[in-house]
Design a protein around this motif. Sequence first.
Motif, short mmCIF file in Angstrom:
data_model
loop_
_atom_site.label_atom_id
_atom_site.label_comp_id
_atom_site.label_asym_id
_atom_site.label_seq_id
_atom_site.Cartn_x
_atom_site.Cartn_y
_atom_site.Cartn_z
N ASN A 213 0.22 6.10 2.22
CA ASN A 213 -0.27 6.98 3.29
C ASN A 213 -0.63 6.20 4.55
OD1 ASN A 213 -0.43 9.57 1.70
ND2 ASN A 213 -1.75 8.28 0.43
N PRO A 214 -0.79 6.89 5.69
CA PRO A 214 -1.26 6.20 6.90
C PRO A 214 -2.56 5.45 6.62
CG PRO A 214 -0.54 8.41 7.44
CD PRO A 214 -0.52 8.31 5.94
N HIS A 215 -2.66 4.24 7.16
CA HIS A 215 -3.84 3.39 6.99
C HIS A 215 -4.12 3.09 5.52
CE1 HIS A 215 -5.50 5.12 11.06
NE2 HIS A 215 -4.26 4.64 11.15
N ALA A 216 -3.07 3.12 4.69
CA ALA A 216 -3.21 2.91 3.24
C ALA A 216 -4.23 3.86 2.63
CB ALA A 216 -3.57 1.46 2.94
N GLY A 217 -4.25 5.08 3.16
CA GLY A 217 -5.12 6.12 2.60
C GLY A 217 -6.50 6.18 3.18
N PHE A 222 -6.79 10.07 3.67
CA PHE A 222 -5.43 10.57 3.84
C PHE A 222 -4.71 10.55 2.49
CE2 PHE A 222 -6.27 8.16 7.89
CZ PHE A 222 -6.61 9.28 8.64
N GLY A 223 -3.94 11.57 2.24
CA GLY A 223 -3.24 11.65 0.98
C GLY A 223 -4.12 12.21 -0.12
N GLU A 246 -1.30 -9.16 -2.56
CA GLU A 246 -2.38 -8.48 -1.86
C GLU A 246 -1.95 -7.05 -1.54
OE1 GLU A 246 -3.17 -9.58 2.22
OE2 GLU A 246 -1.17 -10.49 2.42
N GLY A 247 -2.96 -6.21 -1.24
CA GLY A 247 -2.67 -4.84 -0.86
C GLY A 247 -3.59 -3.87 -1.56
N PRO A 248 -3.36 -2.58 -1.37
CA PRO A 248 -2.33 -1.99 -0.50
C PRO A 248 -2.67 -2.14 0.98
CG PRO A 248 -3.64 -0.26 -1.53
CD PRO A 248 -4.12 -1.55 -2.11
N LEU A 249 -1.65 -2.51 1.77
CA LEU A 249 -1.81 -2.75 3.19
C LEU A 249 -1.41 -1.51 3.99
CD1 LEU A 249 -0.20 -6.29 3.62
CD2 LEU A 249 -2.58 -5.73 3.13
N PRO A 250 -2.05 -1.28 5.15
CA PRO A 250 -1.59 -0.21 6.03
C PRO A 250 -0.16 -0.47 6.49
CG PRO A 250 -3.78 -0.97 6.66
CD PRO A 250 -3.26 -1.95 5.64
N PRO A 251 0.75 0.44 6.28
CA PRO A 251 2.16 0.20 6.63
C PRO A 251 2.42 -0.07 8.11
CG PRO A 251 1.97 2.06 5.13
CD PRO A 251 0.58 1.73 5.57
N ASP A 252 1.59 0.49 9.00
CA ASP A 252 1.89 0.37 10.42
C ASP A 252 1.60 -1.01 10.99
OD1 ASP A 252 -0.85 0.66 10.21
OD2 ASP A 252 -1.04 2.09 11.86
N THR A 253 0.84 -1.85 10.29
CA THR A 253 0.56 -3.19 10.77
C THR A 253 1.09 -4.28 9.84
OG1 THR A 253 -1.63 -3.15 9.72
CG2 THR A 253 -1.49 -2.50 12.05
#
Length: 331
Positions: A213-217, A222-223, A246-253
Amino acid sequence: MSKPIIAVTMGDPAGVGPEICLQLLANEALCEVATPVVFGDARLLSRCARQTNLPAPKRIISEIEWADQCSSIDGPAVLDLFGFDAEEFTPGSVSARTGAAGYRYVEKSIEAALAKQVAAVATAPLNKEALHAAGITYPGHTEMYAEKMAAARSCMTFFSEEMICSLATVHIGYQDVVPSLTTARILDVIELTDEAVQRVRGKKPKIAVLGLNPHAGEHGLFGRGEEEAIITPAIAAAKARGITIEGPLPPDTAFIPAKRRHVDAYICMYHDQALIPLKMIAFDSAVNTTLGLPVPRTSVDHGTACDIAWQGKANGNSLVEAVLLAAKLAR
């Protein structure tokens, strides 16, 4: 060490596959490290060579000759799998006939790989519309090879110098992504990627897992808690097995240059999450790989490009890179 023999499927005849295969066969530098054998139609390749001013294939092997000669091939060649009259079709035009022919090249490459007649397979692009017109309903190469090679687990991974991405889900609609994501599936993709990167790069990789999800949830804002319920447990299990992750990372960055410098491979939740940044950064050099098969399989990172087919415009670099990676994995 002798050069590995790499089966190269010609792809859909109406696309750029024949043209980039001709470029490959004429690539002397590549042929010093691997022996490409194009699984395709010799007559059709000859017609394409005339039309694009590329060298015609020099060595052509019939299906009857293949069984006896495959182990002794030491130079670029074409395994002639005659499918239809090469003069009676229109390049760039999608049809059931070309879809069926492209699928036949794939089937023959799988037979050769399982029989250990070739060390690896590299594939030129197929056209999904043509495949479906021919009654072939696989979403793509990945699913064909995984099923027909009886792979217990597999995943699609893209290799390039700039970045490496593996996909937890592949050719499905967005509404089907969440039901297809499980902790076990994500862990399989992490493990396959960790093993493959060590083989190719010769070092233990640092892996980053993206959120769904956006911002990793945003901690459940979100989600529906997919990060906490599905993705984070897979990351924890991977850490317990000694994987650097590592993660979950925000996908947009996750793909900004500063982050990419410290990440060796990304685990992405769905197709475009990986393919949009990858094709922006490494369109001509990225190589599609199916991990988990008994024989290495790589592919170009582009489609059939029917709009420029047989016009002398195709860039064959991705296929060259695919064969080079296939040879590396085979060794």
